[in-house]
Design a protein around this motif. Sequence first.
Motif, PDB file in Angstrom:
ATOM      1  N   ALA A 179       0.849  -1.196   0.000  1.00 22.08           N
ATOM      2  CA  ALA A 179       0.000   0.000   0.000  1.00 22.08           C
ATOM      3  C   ALA A 179       0.876   1.235   0.000  1.00 22.08           C
ATOM      4  O   ALA A 179       2.018   1.209   0.474  1.00 22.08           O
ATOM      5  N   ILE A 180       0.344   2.310  -0.531  1.00 29.22           N
ATOM      6  CA  ILE A 180       1.009   3.617  -0.475  1.00 29.22           C
ATOM      7  C   ILE A 180       0.471   4.389   0.717  1.00 29.22           C
ATOM      8  O   ILE A 180      -0.736   4.487   0.916  1.00 29.22           O
ATOM      9  N   TYR A 181       1.365   4.930   1.531  1.00 32.19           N
ATOM     10  CA  TYR A 181       0.978   5.705   2.707  1.00 32.19           C
ATOM     11  C   TYR A 181       1.325   7.187   2.603  1.00 32.19           C
ATOM     12  O   TYR A 181       0.813   7.992   3.373  1.00 32.19           O
ATOM     13  N   ALA A 182       2.223   7.550   1.682  1.00 33.33           N
ATOM     14  CA  ALA A 182       2.659   8.945   1.608  1.00 33.33           C
ATOM     15  C   ALA A 182       3.069   9.281   0.187  1.00 33.33           C
ATOM     16  O   ALA A 182       3.484   8.402  -0.578  1.00 33.33           O
ATOM     17  N   MET A 183       2.957  10.557  -0.154  1.00 35.89           N
ATOM     18  CA  MET A 183       3.343  11.017  -1.480  1.00 35.89           C
ATOM     19  C   MET A 183       3.837  12.454  -1.383  1.00 35.89           C
ATOM     20  O   MET A 183       3.354  13.227  -0.548  1.00 35.89           O
ATOM     21  N   ALA A 184       4.787  12.816  -2.221  1.00 33.15           N
ATOM     22  CA  ALA A 184       5.301  14.188  -2.265  1.00 33.15           C
ATOM     23  C   ALA A 184       5.686  14.508  -3.706  1.00 33.15           C
ATOM     24  O   ALA A 184       6.056  13.625  -4.475  1.00 33.15           O
ATOM     25  N   VAL A 185       5.584  15.776  -4.061  1.00 30.73           N
ATOM     26  CA  VAL A 185       5.921  16.233  -5.404  1.00 30.73           C
ATOM     27  C   VAL A 185       7.186  17.084  -5.336  1.00 30.73           C
ATOM     28  O   VAL A 185       7.250  18.060  -4.586  1.00 30.73           O
ATOM     29  N   GLN A 186       8.202  16.694  -6.100  1.00 29.12           N
ATOM     30  CA  GLN A 186       9.451  17.434  -6.141  1.00 29.12           C
ATOM     31  C   GLN A 186       9.277  18.761  -6.883  1.00 29.12           C
ATOM     32  O   GLN A 186       8.327  18.930  -7.649  1.00 29.12           O
ATOM     33  N   PRO A 187      10.201  19.697  -6.679  1.00 29.41           N
ATOM     34  CA  PRO A 187      10.116  20.973  -7.411  1.00 29.41           C
ATOM     35  C   PRO A 187      10.099  20.802  -8.927  1.00 29.41           C
ATOM     36  O   PRO A 187       9.521  21.630  -9.631  1.00 29.41           O
ATOM     37  N   ASP A 188      10.706  19.716  -9.433  1.00 35.70           N
ATOM     38  CA  ASP A 188      10.711  19.494 -10.881  1.00 35.70           C
ATOM     39  C   ASP A 188       9.454  18.781 -11.369  1.00 35.70           C
ATOM     40  O   ASP A 188       9.333  18.451 -12.548  1.00 35.70           O
TER      41      ASP A 188
END
Length: 375
Positions: free
Chosen positions: A47-56
């Motif tokens: 399962a996915i518990y976390a996500m983040a988007v990089q500046p690029d």
Amino acid sequence: MKALILLPAAFLLMNRYAFSQDGSLDSTFGVNGKVTTYLDYAWFGSAIYAMAVQPDGKIVAAGIADVSGPLTTAYGCVRYNLNGSPDSTFGENGQVIGFYGTNFQDADAILLQPDGKIVLKGLTVYGFGMDRLNMDGSANNSFNTILTEDFRANSIALEPDGKIIGGGSVEGTTGGFSLIRYNIVGIIDSSFGINGIGSTLLNSYSSISSIALQPDGKIVATGSLGSPDYGFALVRFLANGSLDSSFGTNGLVISGIGSYFYSNLVSLQPDGKIITVGQSDIGSLLSRYNSNGTIDSSFGINGLSFLAVIASLLSLNVHYIPRPNTGDMKSEMREGLSFVWHQEGLRSLTLLAFSCTFLGMQMTAFFAAFAKNIF
């Protein structure tokens, strides 16, 4: 000792969705707006518990990989390009599986450092672990992989100098809101609080669920009190880990005692006001506080917005035949109360209204009187 395994795509299932501005799936992302990823050896699910988007614009996702049944799990981390394809420059075919050094671990939080490094935090059976990856997904050997059974961190935040704050509770104690700070190499910062930990004792089941950093270095934390008090608390610590006596009452703001209110997230507005998100026993709860910890009475009803009220009203299937309008206030009141009594959803809302009265939201006590005019 750091243990990091890079594995090719095979069995960890990770789903990502991209939506257009109108809410429809973005067909330019993945396949018709969806991406499914498999990681090797996750035989028993993931399962996915976390996500983040990089500046690029690249997307970093992390979670749990059940590599050998329920007793052996790893953390998984995947990076995607803007179009949803795996980023082949990260790990092995865009994927990393790693271990903090125990049989059970996951990754439920991601911090993106300004230098591109990626910090992963997850829970273990008795505490928590933390690891840092380089930009390419390889192990960052300058960081001491953290595995502790003494502290359980539910939330992490990155300070401007690279130090990492964890918010949760100290394991094996009588409970309380606690912070822990690590320096840039993953060693406990003994200059913070007492031997690296800043705490305030609330009750045996209280714990920080979310933290946010102010521009001045102060740390705002929220969480639930649990039995027997229930309710939730908002706490502010100074940059050195001690309580900020200028906030609330000696650094504390406690709300909803005995009302089964919980607080899960905290966020800061640009003007310094503080938003908390949680739930009550009938639905969601959004609260806003001024920068000194007082409730912001200009927001919702005395600072509280019961999203549950709106949701309940919209979901009600009301069948009611009104009596002729007599113009008599007492008759109108009786009819309104009768209407509320015969509608299960409104009975719950009325209980909410009286609860609000005890919290200082007196006007909601008249909700029953006007209930029949809402529909």
